[in-house]
Design an enzyme around this catalytic site. Structure first.
Site, PDB file in Angstrom:
ATOM      1  N   ASP A 152      12.040 -21.729 -12.715  1.00  0.00           N
ATOM      2  CA  ASP A 152      12.672 -21.559 -11.419  1.00  0.00           C
ATOM      3  C   ASP A 152      13.315 -20.179 -11.447  1.00  0.00           C
ATOM      4  O   ASP A 152      13.612 -19.660 -12.513  1.00  0.00           O
ATOM      5  CB  ASP A 152      13.746 -22.648 -11.268  1.00  0.00           C
ATOM      6  N   LYS A 153      13.513 -19.580 -10.296  1.00  0.00           N
ATOM      7  CA  LYS A 153      14.106 -18.250 -10.342  1.00  0.00           C
ATOM      8  C   LYS A 153      15.628 -18.313 -10.311  1.00  0.00           C
ATOM      9  O   LYS A 153      16.290 -17.970 -11.288  1.00  0.00           O
ATOM     10  CB  LYS A 153      13.595 -17.390  -9.199  1.00  0.00           C
ATOM     11  N   THR A 154      16.160 -18.801  -9.179  1.00  0.00           N
ATOM     12  CA  THR A 154      17.605 -18.758  -9.020  1.00  0.00           C
ATOM     13  C   THR A 154      18.288 -19.657 -10.033  1.00  0.00           C
ATOM     14  O   THR A 154      17.979 -20.834 -10.124  1.00  0.00           O
ATOM     15  CB  THR A 154      17.979 -19.193  -7.599  1.00  0.00           C
ATOM     16  N   GLU A 171      25.786 -18.997   0.552  1.00  0.00           N
ATOM     17  CA  GLU A 171      26.728 -19.229   1.642  1.00  0.00           C
ATOM     18  C   GLU A 171      28.136 -18.879   1.208  1.00  0.00           C
ATOM     19  O   GLU A 171      28.894 -18.286   1.971  1.00  0.00           O
ATOM     20  CB  GLU A 171      26.670 -20.687   2.082  1.00  0.00           C
ATOM     21  N   PHE A 186      20.141 -26.928   7.210  1.00  0.00           N
ATOM     22  CA  PHE A 186      19.105 -26.145   6.544  1.00  0.00           C
ATOM     23  C   PHE A 186      18.172 -27.064   5.778  1.00  0.00           C
ATOM     24  O   PHE A 186      18.596 -28.053   5.220  1.00  0.00           O
ATOM     25  CB  PHE A 186      19.795 -25.187   5.556  1.00  0.00           C
ATOM     26  N   LYS A 216      21.525 -18.681  11.178  1.00  0.00           N
ATOM     27  CA  LYS A 216      21.185 -17.724  10.135  1.00  0.00           C
ATOM     28  C   LYS A 216      20.000 -18.280   9.341  1.00  0.00           C
ATOM     29  O   LYS A 216      19.859 -19.511   9.208  1.00  0.00           O
ATOM     30  CB  LYS A 216      22.384 -17.459   9.225  1.00  0.00           C
ATOM     31  N   GLY A 272      12.055 -19.261  -3.335  1.00  0.00           N
ATOM     32  CA  GLY A 272      11.930 -19.374  -1.888  1.00  0.00           C
ATOM     33  C   GLY A 272      12.285 -18.072  -1.207  1.00  0.00           C
ATOM     34  O   GLY A 272      12.373 -18.004   0.011  1.00  0.00           O
ATOM     35  N   ASP A 273      12.477 -17.022  -2.010  1.00  0.00           N
ATOM     36  CA  ASP A 273      12.885 -15.734  -1.449  1.00  0.00           C
ATOM     37  C   ASP A 273      11.799 -15.105  -0.597  1.00  0.00           C
ATOM     38  O   ASP A 273      10.639 -15.465  -0.677  1.00  0.00           O
ATOM     39  CB  ASP A 273      13.207 -14.769  -2.592  1.00  0.00           C
TER      40      ASP A 273
HETATM   41  N1  LIG Z   1      22.038 -21.849   3.522  1.00  0.00           N
HETATM   42  C1  LIG Z   1      21.042 -21.236   4.146  1.00  0.00           C
HETATM   43  N2  LIG Z   1      21.106 -21.027   5.464  1.00  0.00           N
HETATM   44  C2  LIG Z   1      20.095 -20.432   6.113  1.00  0.00           C
HETATM   45  N3  LIG Z   1      18.975 -20.024   5.537  1.00  0.00           N
HETATM   46  C3  LIG Z   1      18.834 -20.174   4.227  1.00  0.00           C
HETATM   47  C4  LIG Z   1      19.861 -20.797   3.450  1.00  0.00           C
HETATM   48  N4  LIG Z   1      19.456 -20.838   2.163  1.00  0.00           N
HETATM   49  C5  LIG Z   1      18.240 -20.266   2.143  1.00  0.00           C
HETATM   50  N5  LIG Z   1      17.841 -19.877   3.360  1.00  0.00           N
HETATM   51  C6  LIG Z   1      16.565 -19.244   3.716  1.00  0.00           C
HETATM   52  O1  LIG Z   1      15.509 -20.137   3.423  1.00  0.00           O
HETATM   53  C7  LIG Z   1      14.582 -19.556   2.509  1.00  0.00           C
HETATM   54  C8  LIG Z   1      14.140 -20.612   1.516  1.00  0.00           C
HETATM   55  O2  LIG Z   1      15.271 -21.057   0.821  1.00  0.00           O
HETATM   56  P1  LIG Z   1      15.223 -22.149  -0.316  1.00  0.00           P
HETATM   57  O3  LIG Z   1      16.630 -22.512  -0.628  1.00  0.00           O
HETATM   58  O4  LIG Z   1      14.247 -23.195   0.040  1.00  0.00           O
HETATM   59  O5  LIG Z   1      14.646 -21.302  -1.508  1.00  0.00           O
HETATM   60  P2  LIG Z   1      14.777 -21.682  -3.022  1.00  0.00           P
HETATM   61  O6  LIG Z   1      13.586 -22.474  -3.392  1.00  0.00           O
HETATM   62  O7  LIG Z   1      16.140 -22.196  -3.287  1.00  0.00           O
HETATM   63  O8  LIG Z   1      14.600 -20.248  -3.658  1.00  0.00           O
HETATM   64  P3  LIG Z   1      15.437 -19.633  -4.836  1.00  0.00           P
HETATM   65  O9  LIG Z   1      15.302 -20.571  -5.985  1.00  0.00           O
HETATM   66  O10 LIG Z   1      14.799 -18.319  -5.050  1.00  0.00           O
HETATM   67  O11 LIG Z   1      16.826 -19.526  -4.273  1.00  0.00           O
HETATM   68  C9  LIG Z   1      15.345 -18.410   1.849  1.00  0.00           C
HETATM   69  O12 LIG Z   1      14.499 -17.357   1.566  1.00  0.00           O
HETATM   70  C10 LIG Z   1      16.343 -17.999   2.897  1.00  0.00           C
HETATM   71  O13 LIG Z   1      15.787 -17.030   3.741  1.00  0.00           O
END
Ligand SMILES: Nc1ncnc2c1ncn2[C@@H]1O[C@H](COP(=O)(O)OP(=O)(O)OP(=O)(O)O)[C@@H](O)[C@H]1O
Ligand SMILES: [Mg+2]
Length: 726
Positions: free
Chosen positions: A395-397, A492, A533, A556, A671-672
């Site tokens: 996973d990245k983050t 956030e 979200f 957002k 998910g970036d």
């Molecule tokens: N709290 C939020 N409010 C609004 N948009 C969001 C929020 N968190 C993420 N996003 C948007 O949704 C997209 C997908 O987010 P998601 O959380 O599914 O990714 P992720 O799988 O957690 O990726 P990573 O592990 O890299 O963080 C992000 O690229 C961002 O643009």
């Protein structure tokens, strides 16, 4: 072998070299009914209890199961076979103990090793004996920093509004805290006496392995309440920042989502084991050939020469011809020459394995001085298994990166802020002088943004207002002015903190309101709806009514989804903002776009009606909600974009470089935004400049991705970087 274990039968099957432990349940559950505090009622359904066996053996089964496993080793069976041959006096050429001693030695050393491996894994996973007695339908109390012992429906908590915080690192590897909230009807129950009287009934889905979904209904006092994952505490989580909470056990033991996700213990064989077995078979083949040649020699001699000496050298009693004599001498030779089969090989390999596992434990370079923990090899075959790794999925983050988000740059109404222009401005801005609520740890270097706030630019104010309102962060005010934010998503948290320092302080929330302090003035917004979200929507919105009565939607989310939903008059601003976004993504920053929309009263009323309908629906609730959200998140006005930095963890680029030297292929999930992902790929050395061809597979459906993949030449698979947008 059949074990009876809590209503379910377990069979241990042995099929083609593998053990399978299969569970035979006499009924398939279609829905689960649980009545709180009513063991008699719940027992009718014979739900699994909270007892979990993670070890392979127990005291009774150890000997037979272990011996059975060990005799799958070709060499062990071979020596058993020799032992049997030795018992036949006509062919016994060596004394019996020459085979039995090494065999017993090998068997017992391996048995001791297996028993310790198993015991170690048992003590690591099974420390809480008392949780064994928990049954479905019980209400249990959890305290801060405790592991959640079963899947629970959160009933009440010591925190306001029935909130409680959990860490889910054991379940999904994420280290940030998550928030769970109980239904307001149950959170009022509070004290243990009321909870003991609680007799609500939950009807919900049968046990499954979906960690992020739960769907059920609570029936209590002739009312019906919908339950979601937001109300659940899953086994494996740890309670944090919450003094205590009470939960109703819904799934226990093997039915919990954690256990449903883990595979059954299988008998594992490493590839070295397989190689040794093949070698031993070849050597055995060689031995048989030798035996055959020597037996033929014996036959020829007996026929040609031995027969002439019959009166002096008679055959032993049962033997009456040269062929039978040759047959017997074949087996004697098999016994005499048995030393060519290296039984000591197995012992040596076991000893080497044990040594390797100690080398791992002693390795100073794998010692973490911060947490004072050394690496720990929990199985002796670990080293070999690590050597076989071909793919790493990460996973990245939070895994490659630190998951510590800092607000770095932003673009508001076409203006970019946050660049560190010159070397003079090395000191971060001091916010505390004009904003007593500012967070002292927040660093920002660009004076012009602060000036824009002070000059009262409406777009800048609206931008920070979105950041202070559109989120799911909780705030806690220990003493006046001392705010602590508890954010489910660290992104956030960073955004709300930025808004706080620029004078738009989020102070508190209740289910119906959000209170902020805007440039020193307290303002309370009515929170009309939260359009939450999820990773399909990639955005979140709130609809609020300000004190003047105007209704606005603030949104957002990812630029790709937000830009599609803007009003057409935003065209020019959108172009400038997307240039800024590309720049930020080029630096590997995480980006979000922010927008708003004014809602006239009638439009809000009409939509709210449809929203309530969708929210109450029992079937396809998610789809109907998504459709309702889609309808209102249109024609928005763009405000700007944010850029957040999440630094790589220490040593990540070096580690990845070493792993790719070993030809291990690495897949990272994120998910970036695509550009951000590619840039982080470069900064952690997953992608390097000499990879000239990077294929980006970009599809929204399984079918389109499959088509794109089929266009790739086969050899590129190992080096290409995929970004799958499903
Ligand atoms: N709290 C939020 N409010 C609004 N948009 C969001 C929020 N968190 C993420 N996003 C948007 O949704 C997209 C997908 O987010 P998601 O959380 O599914 O990714 P992720 O799988 O957690 O990726 P990573 O592990 O890299 O963080 C992000 O690229 C961002 O643009
Ligand atoms: Mg995320």
């Amino acid at each position: 072998m059949v074990y009876r274990w809590h209503q379910n039968y377990f069979y241990i099957l042995y099929i083609s070299g593998h053990f399978y432990i299969s569970e035979f349940v006499f009924f398939t559950e279609e829905e689960r009914r649980v009545r709180a505090n009513d063991r008699e009622y719940n027992e009718k359904f014979q739900y699994a209890s909270n007892c979990i066996m993670t070890s392979k053996y127990n005291i009774i089964t150890f000997l037979p199961v272990n011996l059975f496993e060990q005799f799958q080793e070709v060499a062990n069976t071979y020596f058993l076979f020799l032992l049997i041959l030795q018992l036949i006096p006509q062919i016994s050429s060596l004394s019996w103990f020459t085979t039995i001693v090494p065999l017993v030695l090998v068997l017992s050393i391996t048995a001791v090793k297996d028993a310790t491996d198993d015991y170690v894994s048992l003590t690591h996973t099974h420390s809480k004996e008392k949780w064994m007695n928990v049954r479905v339908g019980d209400i249990i109390k959890l305290e801060n920093n405790q592991f959640v012992a079963a899947d629970l429906l959160l009933l009440s908590s010591s925190e306001p509004h029935g909130l409680c915080y959990i860490e889910t690192a054991e379940l999904d590897g994420e280290t940030n805290m998550k928030v769970r909230q109980s239904l307001s009807v149950t959170s009022e129950l509070g004290d243990p006496n009321n909870l003991a009287q609680f007799d609500g009934e939950v009807v919900c889905e049968p046990p499954n392995n979906k960690l992020d979904r739960f769907c059920g209904t609570l029936y209590w006092k002739d009312c019906k309440y919908l339950l979601s994952n937001q109300n659940m505490l899953l086994r494996g989580c740890v309670l944090r920042n919450t003094e205590s909470c009470y939960g109703l056990v819904i799934f226990a033991g093997p039915d919990t989502k954690l256990m449903q996700n883990s595979g059954r213990t299988k008998f594992k064989r490493t590839s070295i084991d397989r190689l040794m077995n093949t070698l031993v078979l070849w050597i055995f083949g060689f031995l048989v050939c030798m035996g055959v040649i020597l037996a033929i020699g014996n036959a020829v001699w007996e026929k040609e020469v031995g027969a002439l000496f019959q009166s002096f050298l008679p055959w032993d009693p049962p033997v009456d011809n040269f062929l039978f004599s040759a047959f017997l001498s074949f087996w004697s030779y098999v016994i005499i020459l048995n030393t060519v089969v290296p039984i000591s090989l197995y012992v040596s390999v076991e000893v080497i394995r044990l040594g390797h596992s100690y080398f791992i434990n002693w390795d100073r370079r794998m010692f973490c001085s911060r947490s004072n923990t050394a690496a720990e090899a929990r199985t002796t075959t670990l080293n070999e298994e690590l050597g076989q790794v071909e793919y790493i999925f990460s996973d990245k983050t939070g895994t490659l990166t630190q998951n510590i988000m800092t607000f770095n740059k932003c673009s508001i109404n076409g203006h970019a802020y946050g660049e560190k222009h010159d070397s003079f401005q090395v000191q971060p801005l001091d916010f505390s002088a004009w904003n007593p609520l500012a967070d002292r740890h927040f660093c920002f270097y660009d004076q012009s943004l602060l000036e824009a706030v002070m000059a009262g630019e409406p777009a800048v104010h609206e931008f920070f207002r979105v950041l202070s309102l559109c989120h799911t962060v909780m705030s806690e005010e220990k003493s006046e002015g001392e705010l602590v934010y508890k954010a489910q998503s660290p992104d956030e948290g960073a955004l709300v903190t930025a808004a706080r320092n620029f004078g738009f302080v989020f102070r508190s929330r209740t289910p119906g309101t959000v209170t902020t302090q805007e440039l020193g003035k307290a303002v309370t917004y009515m929170l009309l709806a939260i359009l939450d979200f999820n990773n399909i929507r990639k955005r979140m919105s709130v609809i609020v009514r300000n004190p003047e009565g105007r209704i606005r939607l603030y949104c957002k989310g990812a630029d790709t989804v937000l830009f599609e939903r803007l009003h057409s008059c935003n065209h020019e601003l959108m172009n400038i903002t997307s240039d800024h976004l590309n720049e930020y993504a080029g630096d590997g920053l995480r980006t979000l776009a922010v927008a708003y929309r004014d809602l006239p009263e009638e439009q809000w009323e009409a939509w709210a009606e449809r929203f309530r309908g969708a929210d109450k629906a029992t079937d396809c609730r998610d789809d109907r909600l998504a459709a309702a959200y889609e309808e209102i998140e249109q024609d928005m006005m763009l405000l700007g974009a944010t850029a957040i930095e999440d630094k790589l963890q220490e040593g990540v680029p070096e580690t990845i470089a070493i792993l790719s030297l070993a030809n291990i292929k690495i897949w990272v999930l994120t998910g970036d935004k695509q550009e951000t992902a590619v840039n982080i790929g470069y900064s952690c050395k997953m992608l390097t400049d000499n990879m000239t061809e990077i294929f980006i597979v970009n599809g929204h459906t399984v079918q389109s991705i499959r088509e794109e993949l089929s266009l790739l030449p086969r050899q590129h698979f190992s080096f290409s970087f995929f970004s799958l947008y499903l």
